[in-house]
Scaffold this active site. Structure first.
Site, PDB file in Angstrom:
ATOM      1  N   HIS A 121      76.187  63.480  73.393  1.00 55.74           N
ATOM      2  CA  HIS A 121      74.832  63.325  73.905  1.00 55.74           C
ATOM      3  C   HIS A 121      74.813  63.665  75.390  1.00 55.74           C
ATOM      4  CE1 HIS A 121      76.974  59.495  74.140  1.00 55.74           C
ATOM      5  NE2 HIS A 121      76.258  59.210  75.220  1.00 55.74           N
ATOM      6  N   MET A 122      73.672  64.119  75.856  1.00 51.16           N
ATOM      7  CA  MET A 122      73.490  64.532  77.242  1.00 51.16           C
ATOM      8  C   MET A 122      72.523  63.568  77.929  1.00 51.16           C
ATOM      9  SD  MET A 122      71.828  68.107  78.650  1.00 51.16           S
ATOM     10  CE  MET A 122      73.023  69.116  77.792  1.00 51.16           C
TER      11      MET A 122
END
Length: 164
Positions: A121-122
């Site tokens: 995830h960013m």
């Protein structure tokens, strides 16, 4: 212990139902719970969700629907789509929330500091001039200057304008 910092609004984090398995896969597969899970946006490749434990108001994450812990195995079209969403997200945070800067980051693996290492995830973390203070350094406590639900609704209302 004489000094106690009370935060009764955090009771929900302690008493809230626990999600079994990958929390991001749970969010990806429960569209009917978008409001409860604080999902801002979703499409065929990714979804955008508020960080439940934000560093600053407006901290959200871009997460692929595909469960993987390996960026190097993520399909190129998904990675390119995440990057495009990051560009739109930065514009939203700068224009819509008046952020003066944005930290973007990914912690790939537990050794890199990922809290949820099994699903990449960013993070997009909005920043403002002088938004740090002594609390984080001295007391290991973050001061969150606005109501989480209020900022969620604000960003959600801006999504149609900034994310297509």
């Amino acid at each position: 212990m004489n000094d106690v910092l009370y935060a009764p609004w955090r009771d929900e984090y302690v008493t809230h139902e626990k999600i079994e398995g990958c929390v991001f896969c749970h969010i990806a597969s429960h569209i009917e719970d978008d409001e409860k899970l604080h999902v801002l946006y979703r499409d065929e490749y990714c979804f955008i969700v508020m960080n439940k434990y934000p560093y600053t108001p407006g901290h959200f994450m871009i997460i692929p629907n595909l469960h993987t812990d390996k960026l190097e195995e993520l399909p190129s079209e998904t990675w390119l789509h995440m990057s495009a969403l990051a560009q739109h997200g930065v514009k939203l945070l700068k224009e819509g929330l008046n952020a003066r800067g944005v930290n973007i980051g990914m912690n790939l693996g537990a050794a890199a500091g990922a809290g949820i290492a099994e699903h990449i995830h960013m993070h997009l973390v909005p920043r403002w001039e002088r938004d740090t203070n002594f609390m984080t350094s001295v007391a290991e406590t973050r001061v969150y200057s606005t109501d989480f639900e209020k900022i969620y609704q604000k960003i959600k209302s801006l999504i149609p304008e900034y994310v297509q």
